[in-house]
Design an enzyme around this catalytic site. Structure first.
Site, PDB file in Angstrom:
ATOM      1  N   LEU A 150      31.619  16.423  16.312  1.00  0.00           N
ATOM      2  CA  LEU A 150      30.825  15.908  17.150  1.00  0.00           C
ATOM      3  C   LEU A 150      30.775  16.068  18.541  1.00  0.00           C
ATOM      4  CD1 LEU A 150      28.071  13.913  16.000  1.00  0.00           C
ATOM      5  CD2 LEU A 150      29.461  12.226  17.295  1.00  0.00           C
ATOM      6  N   GLY A 151      30.895  17.597  18.799  1.00  0.00           N
ATOM      7  CA  GLY A 151      30.650  18.101  20.241  1.00  0.00           C
ATOM      8  C   GLY A 151      29.503  17.933  20.578  1.00  0.00           C
ATOM      9  N   ILE A 153      27.337  20.294  20.551  1.00  0.00           N
ATOM     10  CA  ILE A 153      26.351  20.916  19.414  1.00  0.00           C
ATOM     11  C   ILE A 153      26.061  19.860  18.436  1.00  0.00           C
ATOM     12  CG2 ILE A 153      25.865  22.692  17.750  1.00  0.00           C
ATOM     13  CD1 ILE A 153      27.099  24.783  19.626  1.00  0.00           C
ATOM     14  N   ARG A 173      38.763  14.636  15.422  1.00  0.00           N
ATOM     15  CA  ARG A 173      40.100  14.619  15.482  1.00  0.00           C
ATOM     16  C   ARG A 173      40.516  12.886  16.079  1.00  0.00           C
ATOM     17  NH1 ARG A 173      42.516  19.307  19.081  1.00  0.00           N
ATOM     18  NH2 ARG A 173      40.476  19.073  19.899  1.00  0.00           N
ATOM     19  N   ILE A 229      27.220  26.167  10.495  1.00  0.00           N
ATOM     20  CA  ILE A 229      26.919  26.944  11.607  1.00  0.00           C
ATOM     21  C   ILE A 229      28.089  27.219  12.583  1.00  0.00           C
ATOM     22  CG2 ILE A 229      24.320  26.375  11.630  1.00  0.00           C
ATOM     23  CD1 ILE A 229      26.770  24.703  13.773  1.00  0.00           C
ATOM     24  N   ARG A 231      31.971  28.402  11.969  1.00  0.00           N
ATOM     25  CA  ARG A 231      32.601  29.959  11.871  1.00  0.00           C
ATOM     26  C   ARG A 231      32.849  29.777  10.145  1.00  0.00           C
ATOM     27  NH1 ARG A 231      31.417  31.157  15.948  1.00  0.00           N
ATOM     28  NH2 ARG A 231      32.497  31.741  17.875  1.00  0.00           N
ATOM     29  N   ASP A 255      24.956  30.065   8.294  1.00  0.00           N
ATOM     30  CA  ASP A 255      24.662  31.124   9.230  1.00  0.00           C
ATOM     31  C   ASP A 255      25.720  31.877   9.484  1.00  0.00           C
ATOM     32  OD1 ASP A 255      22.908  32.214  11.279  1.00  0.00           O
ATOM     33  OD2 ASP A 255      24.385  31.308  12.701  1.00  0.00           O
ATOM     34  N   GLU A 260      31.923  38.195   7.468  1.00  0.00           N
ATOM     35  CA  GLU A 260      30.638  38.664   7.962  1.00  0.00           C
ATOM     36  C   GLU A 260      30.936  40.070   8.731  1.00  0.00           C
ATOM     37  OE1 GLU A 260      29.755  36.184  11.909  1.00  0.00           O
ATOM     38  OE2 GLU A 260      29.869  34.984  10.148  1.00  0.00           O
ATOM     39  N   HIS A 278      24.132  34.927  11.064  1.00  0.00           N
ATOM     40  CA  HIS A 278      25.043  34.483  12.410  1.00  0.00           C
ATOM     41  C   HIS A 278      23.920  34.368  13.665  1.00  0.00           C
ATOM     42  CE1 HIS A 278      29.165  34.074  14.423  1.00  0.00           C
ATOM     43  NE2 HIS A 278      28.215  33.296  14.836  1.00  0.00           N
TER      44      HIS A 278
END
Length: 311
Positions: A150-151, A153, A173, A229, A231, A255, A260, A278
């Site tokens: 929950l940063g 983005i 964390r 979305i 890594r 994504d 990839e 991506h």
């Protein structure tokens, strides 16, 4: 003398023009061009613009005697050798905040498409089936969305999902002061057991490798959907493929994925899987903002001012 920029990411000509106006650009978006640029022009390079996936190594930093700034185009920086840069006294920055809205929009599009089974419904319609022959798929209101990370983005994703009437939980964390009404879970496993759907929005790197594994997918359950979305390394591909094939989860939308741009063979033939290349953070507005933020960091460096998005 015009400063020299090593550009390691592919961007559209309209955005690259902003860089050409300020630098002599060495365009090296492939491994071969990158190696040639470092072998032939290392003595001239003062600035490097890369991204978290492409990265920049300590050996490469050491090979550039005039390096003044190492920059990641987007928010991710997991493959930039920060320790090596700091040891050399080279400042590092990223593009934090430049594509948050674009990523959040794309995430909701993927989640909607997966939960409402849009690709399956289109395929059925094209095959001559009408709605009476199809299963019913849930709507969003009242569903529980678990956000892993929950940063900035993650919060924008949560806000959009809440506007659809979803109930939000999250795992970081540690609890976030900016979480609002979202419920905190101390582990991904506990979050998955509570949630109907999971969105992976955490940074990449060794600490988050296969954070979503077979145990987490089983806890999510047969009605659950996973959207990644972040890594590709954050989700165990083999475990995800098995869960999708065996019906232990309902669907997934990725994504990003391991290996990839070539998706793993384990993901072939899954009609409950949606893939995009991506592009969650790619829009004309977002890419321009990443370039403008890089240029603003260069201006700050040249003035002796703090970088806007220092790492």
């Amino acid at each position: 003398m015009t400063p020299v920029l090593l550009l390691l990411v592919a961007i559209a000509d309209e955005h690259k023009a902003l860089l050409h106006a300020r630098f002599r650009v060495i365009d090296a978006p492939t491994p071969a061009l990158r190696a040639a640029a470092l072998a032939e022009q290392a003595a001239d390079i003062e600035y490097v613009l890369t991204n978290g996936s492409v990265g920049f190594t300590g050996a490469e930093i050491a090979a550039l005697p005039r390096l003044r700034l190492l920059a990641a185009q987007g928010a991710g920086y997991e493959n930039l050798d920060l320790a090596a840069a700091r040891a050399r006294g080279v400042p590092v920055c990223n593009g934090a905040g430049t594509n948050d809205d674009c990523v959040a929009d794309h995430t909701l599009a993927l989640l909607l498409a997966s939960v409402r089974a849009l690709p399956r419904q289109q395929a059925a319609l094209r095959a001559g089936q009408w709605r009476d022959a199809l299963p019913l798929y849930p709507h969003f209101t009242g569903r529980r969305l678990g956000v892993i990370g929950l940063g900035q983005i993650g919060r924008k994703i949560a806000a959009r999902a809440a506007a659809f009437g979803m109930v939000i939980g999250y795992h970081n964390r540690r609890p976030s002061d900016a979480a609002g009404a979202a419920r905190y879970f101390p582990s991904v496993l506990e979050l998955a057991a509570w949630a109907d759907d999971l969105v992976v929005a955490t940074p990449g790197g060794a600490g988050t490798t296969h954070l979503v594994n077979a145990e987490v997918l089983t806890a999510l359950g047969p009605g659950g959907h996973v959207v990644n979305i972040a890594r590709g390394s954050c989700v165990d591909t083999a475990a995800l493929a098995a869960a999708l094939r065996e019906g232990r989860i309902a669907g997934a939308a990725l994504d990003v994925f391991e290996g990839e741009p070539h998706w793993p063979a384990a993901l072939d033939g899954l009609d409950n899987l949606i893939l995009t290349p991506h592009v969650a953070g790619w829009s004309p507005q977002a890419i321009r903002a990443t370039v403008e933020t890089f240029l603003a960091n260069v201006d700050a460096l040249q003035r002796g001012a703090p970088l806007l998005t220092a790492l």
